[in-house]
Design an enzyme around this catalytic site. Sequence first.
Site, PDB file in Angstrom:
ATOM      1  CB  SER A 190      -5.410   3.470  11.522  1.00 19.88           C
ATOM      2  OG  SER A 190      -5.793   2.864  12.732  1.00 19.88           O
ATOM      3  CE  LYS A 211      -2.756  -0.758  12.093  1.00 22.82           C
ATOM      4  NZ  LYS A 211      -1.610  -0.097  11.469  1.00 22.82           N
ATOM      5  CB  ILE A 257      -0.974  -0.005   1.207  1.00 23.00           C
ATOM      6  CG1 ILE A 257      -2.072  -1.043   0.967  1.00 23.00           C
ATOM      7  CG2 ILE A 257      -1.576   1.393   1.416  1.00 23.00           C
ATOM      8  CD1 ILE A 257      -3.192  -1.049   1.975  1.00 23.00           C
TER       9      ILE A 257
END
Length: 315
Positions: free
Chosen positions: A172, A190, A32
């Site tokens: 997160s 998180k 990502i």
Amino acid sequence: MPIPRERFLSNVWRDGIFDNKVLFCTGGAGTICSMQVRAFVALGGNACIIGRNVEKTEQGAADIATVRPGAKVIGIGAVDVRDPKALQAAADRCAHELDGIDFAIAGAAGNFLAPIAQLSPNAFKAVMDIDAIGSYNTAKAALPYLVESAKKHRNTGNAQPTGTGGRLIFISASFHFRGQPLQAHVMAAKAAVDQISNAVAIEYGPYGVTSNIITPGPIANTEGMQRLARSDPESAAASRKAVPLGRYGEVKEIADATVYLFSESGSYVNGNVLVVDGGAWRTASVAASDSWTYPDFLLSGAAVEGVKDARKSRL
Ligand code: COA
């Protein structure tokens, strides 16, 4: 093989919006974060990516640099976000070699599926250390530079003529919004990351710095999905169906969210959680229900029957 631009960036952003700006990103060689960095570099910026694995990080940097002629992307490997000194040295080197740090992404994370019964104290601590404390360490290392950048590129809502700077994004997850078995460690970590971001927003907003969270949902072809989701066609189809938009997200959609927050468009967004998940986390209760299978029951137009307050007449 170069990655086609449409795979990591929508065609709605202007080239050059990050000219002469620098992004510092932990976990920057990951599936990502590398696309977030790639999008930033494509739009004019330079970057430093940080990782534990030297080869993966250096190769990732070299690969991202191919996205734009003249781009400078430095890969700093052998840096664990759990080591604040190593991280600070990496931030200092990034600022020294690329002339400051204008943007930062705390992206390094660790995850695996395990029930508490099989989660040793050290396993819980490993994820707390990487996600929560590692994110804090990243913020601490980058913030002095972000303050400097925010001074130079004042947050007035109009980024002309020097563009934006002084922005931080934490990556997160949504497990703690509603609860998720096998994720005690990540829910705790998180939740902490979200609050660290909020604290930065409150304490550094007065310096012109913004801090926000991006919460990716199920994103196709990522390490996270490989680690956390069953890949057999039946399970994958069921899990796609449980997302209101009926599909997994694309890495490009996380990169777009990043550009939104880093560019003029995100100037007044501070202390926020931007959930990019197709609405997935909101369907937790319906997905778990076997009585009115989501979304087939809704799409069928049938009425709720067999319960005390079932509808008695047609509209
Ligand atoms: N189930 C239960 N416990 C596990 C586990 C699993 N699947 N994987 C690791 N652990 C435990 C280890 O047994 C160890 O505990 P112990 O000392 O009591 O035996 C503890 O976690 C730490 O493991 P270790 O491998 O020493 O830590 P590490 O720092 O090298 O690795 C992890 C950190 C465990 C988070 C590893 O998964 C990792 O490096 N992940 C990075 C990539 C990633 O997860 N990305 C997430 C994308 S969503």
